[in-house]
Design a protein around this motif. Sequence first.
Motif, PDB file in Angstrom:
ATOM      1  N   VAL A 165       0.757  -1.154  -0.021  1.00  0.00           N
ATOM      2  CA  VAL A 165      -0.043  -0.098  -0.070  1.00  0.00           C
ATOM      3  C   VAL A 165       0.825   1.357  -0.049  1.00  0.00           C
ATOM      4  O   VAL A 165       1.797   1.066   0.705  1.00  0.00           O
ATOM      5  CB  VAL A 165      -0.904   0.061   1.249  1.00  0.00           C
ATOM      6  CG1 VAL A 165      -1.854  -1.228   1.008  1.00  0.00           C
ATOM      7  CG2 VAL A 165      -0.127   0.163   2.453  1.00  0.00           C
ATOM      8  N   GLU A 219       1.259   5.332   0.557  1.00  0.00           N
ATOM      9  CA  GLU A 219       1.229   6.249   1.670  1.00  0.00           C
ATOM     10  C   GLU A 219      -0.075   6.894   1.777  1.00  0.00           C
ATOM     11  O   GLU A 219      -0.815   7.154   0.800  1.00  0.00           O
ATOM     12  CB  GLU A 219       2.316   7.634   1.458  1.00  0.00           C
ATOM     13  CG  GLU A 219       2.107   8.877   2.344  1.00  0.00           C
ATOM     14  CD  GLU A 219       2.933   9.841   2.262  1.00  0.00           C
ATOM     15  OE1 GLU A 219       2.588  11.028   2.421  1.00  0.00           O
ATOM     16  OE2 GLU A 219       4.024   9.734   1.321  1.00  0.00           O
ATOM     17  N   GLY A 220      -0.744   6.972   2.880  1.00  0.00           N
ATOM     18  CA  GLY A 220      -2.002   7.383   3.009  1.00  0.00           C
ATOM     19  C   GLY A 220      -3.187   6.652   3.028  1.00  0.00           C
ATOM     20  O   GLY A 220      -4.463   6.954   3.143  1.00  0.00           O
ATOM     21  N   VAL A 221      -2.846   5.436   2.612  1.00  0.00           N
ATOM     22  CA  VAL A 221      -4.047   4.231   2.584  1.00  0.00           C
ATOM     23  C   VAL A 221      -3.946   3.621   3.834  1.00  0.00           C
ATOM     24  O   VAL A 221      -3.206   3.206   4.392  1.00  0.00           O
ATOM     25  CB  VAL A 221      -3.608   3.124   1.498  1.00  0.00           C
ATOM     26  CG1 VAL A 221      -4.555   1.984   1.529  1.00  0.00           C
ATOM     27  CG2 VAL A 221      -3.334   3.686  -0.167  1.00  0.00           C
ATOM     28  N   THR A 222      -5.376   3.681   4.350  1.00  0.00           N
ATOM     29  CA  THR A 222      -5.563   3.455   5.826  1.00  0.00           C
ATOM     30  C   THR A 222      -6.643   2.180   5.910  1.00  0.00           C
ATOM     31  O   THR A 222      -6.594   1.545   7.060  1.00  0.00           O
ATOM     32  CB  THR A 222      -5.838   4.607   6.596  1.00  0.00           C
ATOM     33  OG1 THR A 222      -7.303   4.957   6.034  1.00  0.00           O
ATOM     34  CG2 THR A 222      -4.941   5.702   6.677  1.00  0.00           C
ATOM     35  N   HIS A 223      -7.486   1.861   4.781  1.00  0.00           N
ATOM     36  CA  HIS A 223      -8.411   0.979   4.931  1.00  0.00           C
ATOM     37  C   HIS A 223      -8.174  -0.425   4.553  1.00  0.00           C
ATOM     38  O   HIS A 223      -8.705  -1.248   4.454  1.00  0.00           O
ATOM     39  CB  HIS A 223      -9.608   1.306   4.204  1.00  0.00           C
ATOM     40  CG  HIS A 223      -9.593   1.605   2.537  1.00  0.00           C
ATOM     41  ND1 HIS A 223      -8.696   2.380   2.201  1.00  0.00           N
ATOM     42  CD2 HIS A 223      -9.921   0.743   1.544  1.00  0.00           C
ATOM     43  CE1 HIS A 223      -8.686   2.210   0.905  1.00  0.00           C
ATOM     44  NE2 HIS A 223      -9.506   1.339   0.401  1.00  0.00           N
ATOM     45  N   LYS A 277      -4.157  -3.328   4.077  1.00  0.00           N
ATOM     46  CA  LYS A 277      -2.723  -3.242   4.318  1.00  0.00           C
ATOM     47  C   LYS A 277      -2.376  -4.577   3.487  1.00  0.00           C
ATOM     48  O   LYS A 277      -3.222  -5.427   2.929  1.00  0.00           O
ATOM     49  CB  LYS A 277      -2.603  -3.712   5.748  1.00  0.00           C
ATOM     50  CG  LYS A 277      -3.315  -4.804   6.333  1.00  0.00           C
ATOM     51  CD  LYS A 277      -3.350  -4.821   7.602  1.00  0.00           C
ATOM     52  CE  LYS A 277      -3.974  -5.932   8.432  1.00  0.00           C
ATOM     53  NZ  LYS A 277      -5.424  -6.214   8.082  1.00  0.00           N
ATOM     54  N   ASP A 305      -3.997  -8.212   2.954  1.00  0.00           N
ATOM     55  CA  ASP A 305      -5.626  -8.280   2.856  1.00  0.00           C
ATOM     56  C   ASP A 305      -6.130  -8.981   1.691  1.00  0.00           C
ATOM     57  O   ASP A 305      -5.700  -8.623   0.573  1.00  0.00           O
ATOM     58  CB  ASP A 305      -6.109  -6.928   2.874  1.00  0.00           C
ATOM     59  CG  ASP A 305      -6.328  -6.241   4.138  1.00  0.00           C
ATOM     60  OD1 ASP A 305      -6.036  -6.809   5.360  1.00  0.00           O
ATOM     61  OD2 ASP A 305      -6.444  -5.019   4.501  1.00  0.00           O
TER      62      ASP A 305
END
Length: 151
Positions: free
Chosen positions: A75, A77-81, A83, A86
Amino acid sequence: MSTQESRAVRIHAAGGPEQLVIDTVNVGDPGPGQVRIRHHAIGLNYIDVYQRSGLYPFPMPLALGMEGAGVIEAVGEGVTHLKAGDRAAYAANPPGSYCDVRVMPAMNVCQLPDAIDFETGAAMMLKGLTAQYLLKRCRPVEGLEPGDFVL
């Protein structure tokens, strides 16, 4: 930046199915707001024919395919939903799901529950978005009621 090779079904000119070729492409690391996904299954849709034929023009070469399911490898930078590791699925631009691995916008990708296999995940996304659009945005002005028939 690391790169890896991936097979991708692409066209270099609009036309019939004879335009489909398997190319080797380099896939890099995801940038900000992006993910790299390794496909386990992809969806086939009639829109792919429109893109291949040139009805919906795109710059060439064009990797075809609008939906897929697989495992997130990395993922940006900035991807939080999402990992790495997944299970995920998507249906959205840009085209390019006819491949082993790709980088794409994370905002178009959702987690795939363990109860849904990759084949179903790849096949359901565009159909689900279409159904949602038709039922929520194109419904009759008076809305749908219990007992209404929907085909």
